[in-house]
Design a protein around this motif. Structure first.
Motif, PDB file in Angstrom:
ATOM      1  N   LEU A   1      40.265  51.453  31.957  1.00 47.58           N
ATOM      2  CA  LEU A   1      40.034  49.957  31.744  1.00 47.58           C
ATOM      3  C   LEU A   1      41.089  49.285  31.218  1.00 47.58           C
ATOM      4  CD1 LEU A   1      36.467  50.109  29.980  1.00 47.58           C
ATOM      5  CD2 LEU A   1      37.103  51.002  32.450  1.00 47.58           C
ATOM      6  N   GLU A   2      42.162  49.301  32.058  1.00 51.49           N
ATOM      7  CA  GLU A   2      43.414  48.762  31.688  1.00 51.49           C
ATOM      8  C   GLU A   2      43.771  47.118  32.596  1.00 51.49           C
ATOM      9  OE1 GLU A   2      45.988  47.837  29.797  1.00 51.49           O
ATOM     10  OE2 GLU A   2      46.466  50.137  29.276  1.00 51.49           O
ATOM     11  N   ASP A   3      44.787  46.505  31.971  1.00 49.23           N
ATOM     12  CA  ASP A   3      45.062  45.464  32.733  1.00 49.23           C
ATOM     13  C   ASP A   3      46.316  45.513  33.447  1.00 49.23           C
ATOM     14  OD1 ASP A   3      47.502  43.636  31.390  1.00 49.23           O
ATOM     15  OD2 ASP A   3      46.602  45.000  30.056  1.00 49.23           O
ATOM     16  N   GLY A   4      46.594  44.862  34.518  1.00 53.05           N
ATOM     17  CA  GLY A   4      47.548  45.051  35.368  1.00 53.05           C
ATOM     18  C   GLY A   4      49.275  45.003  35.053  1.00 53.05           C
TER      19      GLY A   4
ATOM     20  N   LEU B   1      31.923  53.278  25.274  1.00 53.25           N
ATOM     21  CA  LEU B   1      31.174  53.713  26.346  1.00 53.25           C
ATOM     22  C   LEU B   1      31.560  55.161  26.617  1.00 53.25           C
ATOM     23  CD1 LEU B   1      31.728  51.083  29.311  1.00 53.25           C
ATOM     24  CD2 LEU B   1      29.752  51.561  28.088  1.00 53.25           C
TER      25      LEU B   1
ATOM     26  N   ASN C   1      32.750  54.511  37.320  1.00 58.06           N
ATOM     27  CA  ASN C   1      32.412  53.981  36.016  1.00 58.06           C
ATOM     28  C   ASN C   1      33.113  55.088  35.055  1.00 58.06           C
ATOM     29  OD1 ASN C   1      30.991  53.373  33.560  1.00 58.06           O
ATOM     30  ND2 ASN C   1      29.608  52.331  35.080  1.00 58.06           N
TER      31      ASN C   1
ATOM     32  N   ARG D   1      44.523  44.345  40.054  1.00 58.96           N
ATOM     33  CA  ARG D   1      46.263  44.619  40.004  1.00 58.96           C
ATOM     34  C   ARG D   1      46.616  46.103  39.658  1.00 58.96           C
ATOM     35  NH1 ARG D   1      48.799  40.914  36.401  1.00 58.96           N
ATOM     36  NH2 ARG D   1      46.637  41.151  35.245  1.00 58.96           N
TER      37      ARG D   1
ATOM     38  N   ALA E   1      34.640  41.849  30.892  1.00 58.16           N
ATOM     39  CA  ALA E   1      35.256  42.832  31.513  1.00 58.16           C
ATOM     40  C   ALA E   1      34.047  43.871  32.017  1.00 58.16           C
ATOM     41  CB  ALA E   1      36.385  43.415  30.757  1.00 58.16           C
TER      42      ALA E   1
ATOM     43  N   ILE F   1      41.566  54.066  35.480  1.00 57.23           N
ATOM     44  CA  ILE F   1      39.923  54.279  36.006  1.00 57.23           C
ATOM     45  C   ILE F   1      39.622  52.631  36.028  1.00 57.23           C
ATOM     46  CG2 ILE F   1      37.838  54.818  35.301  1.00 57.23           C
ATOM     47  CD1 ILE F   1      38.867  57.273  33.716  1.00 57.23           C
ATOM     48  N   ASP F   2      39.040  52.198  37.058  1.00 61.17           N
ATOM     49  CA  ASP F   2      38.883  50.955  37.326  1.00 61.17           C
ATOM     50  C   ASP F   2      37.915  50.760  38.405  1.00 61.17           C
ATOM     51  OD1 ASP F   2      38.649  48.026  37.554  1.00 61.17           O
ATOM     52  OD2 ASP F   2      40.814  47.815  37.095  1.00 61.17           O
TER      53      ASP F   2
HETATM   54  P1  ATP Z   1      43.897  43.329  36.412  1.00 58.11           P
HETATM   55  O1  ATP Z   1      44.826  42.781  35.475  1.00 58.11           O
HETATM   56  O2  ATP Z   1      44.275  44.824  36.925  1.00 58.11           O
HETATM   57  O3  ATP Z   1      43.899  42.734  37.892  1.00 58.11           O
HETATM   58  P2  ATP Z   1      41.611  42.410  35.395  1.00 58.11           P
HETATM   59  O4  ATP Z   1      42.094  41.227  35.011  1.00 58.11           O
HETATM   60  O5  ATP Z   1      40.045  42.360  35.916  1.00 58.11           O
HETATM   61  O6  ATP Z   1      42.339  43.387  36.318  1.00 58.11           O
HETATM   62  P3  ATP Z   1      40.691  43.504  32.716  1.00 58.11           P
HETATM   63  O7  ATP Z   1      39.547  42.413  32.719  1.00 58.11           O
HETATM   64  O8  ATP Z   1      41.653  43.557  31.824  1.00 58.11           O
HETATM   65  O9  ATP Z   1      41.390  43.540  34.121  1.00 58.11           O
HETATM   66  O10 ATP Z   1      40.005  44.854  33.011  1.00 58.11           O
HETATM   67  C1  ATP Z   1      38.959  45.386  33.041  1.00 58.11           C
HETATM   68  C2  ATP Z   1      38.714  46.041  34.367  1.00 58.11           C
HETATM   69  O11 ATP Z   1      37.868  46.935  34.061  1.00 58.11           O
HETATM   70  C3  ATP Z   1      37.869  45.398  35.374  1.00 58.11           C
HETATM   71  O12 ATP Z   1      38.550  45.486  36.603  1.00 58.11           O
HETATM   72  C4  ATP Z   1      36.717  46.000  35.490  1.00 58.11           C
HETATM   73  O13 ATP Z   1      36.156  46.308  36.890  1.00 58.11           O
HETATM   74  C5  ATP Z   1      36.883  47.320  34.822  1.00 58.11           C
HETATM   75  N1  ATP Z   1      35.764  47.927  34.177  1.00 58.11           N
HETATM   76  C6  ATP Z   1      34.860  47.363  33.404  1.00 58.11           C
HETATM   77  N2  ATP Z   1      33.859  48.353  33.023  1.00 58.11           N
HETATM   78  C7  ATP Z   1      34.171  49.480  33.571  1.00 58.11           C
HETATM   79  C8  ATP Z   1      33.605  50.618  33.443  1.00 58.11           C
HETATM   80  N3  ATP Z   1      32.610  51.079  32.811  1.00 58.11           N
HETATM   81  N4  ATP Z   1      34.114  51.663  34.268  1.00 58.11           N
HETATM   82  C9  ATP Z   1      35.255  51.479  34.932  1.00 58.11           C
HETATM   83  N5  ATP Z   1      35.752  50.240  35.068  1.00 58.11           N
HETATM   84  C10 ATP Z   1      35.346  49.326  34.439  1.00 58.11           C
END
Ligand code: ATP
Length: 250
Positions: free
Chosen positions: A160-163, A83, A198, A186, A36, A179-180
């Motif tokens: 840094l959440e999931d959809g 972080l 970031n 998603r 991630a 924050i993404d």
């Molecule tokens: P979704 O489920 O929302 O489609 P995903 O499957 O990519 O997204 P995760 O892998 O669970 O979701 O989430 C990680 C997310 O956090 C990624 O989209 C990444 O861009 C983001 N991310 C990782 N490191 C950082 C950071 N330092 N600051 C902000 N965002 C970050």
């Protein structure tokens, strides 16, 4: 691990990688957290590793929403702890908001380690260790939460959440601030206010806005939120990235 030379052109990025890797060895970051982080890094590179004007506006709007909230909560996971633990604690104190640990890959051991780390960094109360509620529509332990924290919150900051979980929180009627760095995720598309920045820049920036807006009356704060158009911001962020890439073409 070898020291990173301070004059290295990628010093900050390498320092963050080192942190994430160390926190994985401590059992705080899940191994998938490394992936991630890599995805985040890639998008940060495309954005120029700076806070864009759109992100700044999102951070201001997020501060307004957090100030207007009756029960604001900041959700904490392993990567967030590695972080930006200190920054999240400081933000929670100045709003004030609750801190709750909410993990995708939840184990008691990780929850305990993150709790200990947050206390070590100065957090007084940390929710999410003893869970007594579930986020409806989410399977397995990642739905677990605290009644006094996320379950009853009106505004949640989810770095840094999931959809899935973002959608489930929205279905509960909560205002979600994400924050993404990935404007295509998603999470980014589902949240009410998406900060495409970031976390290491976003959290201190939200805090800066909290101080700037703190004395503003509620009407003015509401106006800031009413003006916000998340879809438009995501579109403009994608345009920003493509124009930036075009300008870098030789
Ligand atoms: P979704 O489920 O929302 O489609 P995903 O499957 O990519 O997204 P995760 O892998 O669970 O979701 O989430 C990680 C997310 O956090 C990624 O989209 C990444 O861009 C983001 N991310 C990782 N490191 C950082 C950071 N330092 N600051 C902000 N965002 C970050």
């Amino acid at each position: 691990m070898t020291e990173i030379p301070k004059d290295h052109p990628r010093y900050l990025s390498l320092t963050l990688r080192k942190k994430i890797s160390e926190y994985m060895k401590k059992g705080i970051v899940h191994e998938t957290g490394l992936i991630a982080h890599g995805r985040g890094e890639a998008f940060d590179y495309l954005l120029g590793e700076t806070t864009t004007q759109h992100a700044e506006e999102a951070e201001k709007t997020a501060a307004a929403a957090l100030l207007l909230a009756k029960k604001p909560v900041i959700s904490i996971n392993g990567n967030v702890t590695a972080l930006a633990a200190k920054e999240c604690i400081s933000l929670a104190n100045c709003i004030p908001a609750k801190l709750e640990i909410n993990l995708f890959h939840r184990t008691n051991s990780r929850v305990k380690k993150i709790t200990k780390e947050l206390h070590r960094m100065g957090a007084k109360e940390v929710y999410g260790q003893k869970t007594d509620a579930k986020i409806p529509g989410i399977q397995h332990d990642r739905a677990l939460c605290s009644k006094k924290g996320i379950f009853s919150a009106d505004v949640i900051l989810v770095p840094l959440e999931d959809g899935d979980r973002t959608q489930a929180l929205k279905n509960m009627g909560k205002k979600v601030i994400a924050i993404d760095l990935n404007p295509l995720s998603r999470t980014a598309k589902t949240a009410d206010i998406t900060i495409v920045d970031n976390i290491i820049r976003a959290i201190p920036n939200i805090e800066k806005w909290i101080y700037k807006l703190k004395k503003m009356d509620k009407k003015e704060l509401k106006k800031i939120i009413q003006k916000w158009d998340n879809k438009k911001m995501l579109r403009e962020t994608l345009i920003f990235i493509s124009e930036r890439l075009n300008s870098l073409r030789e």
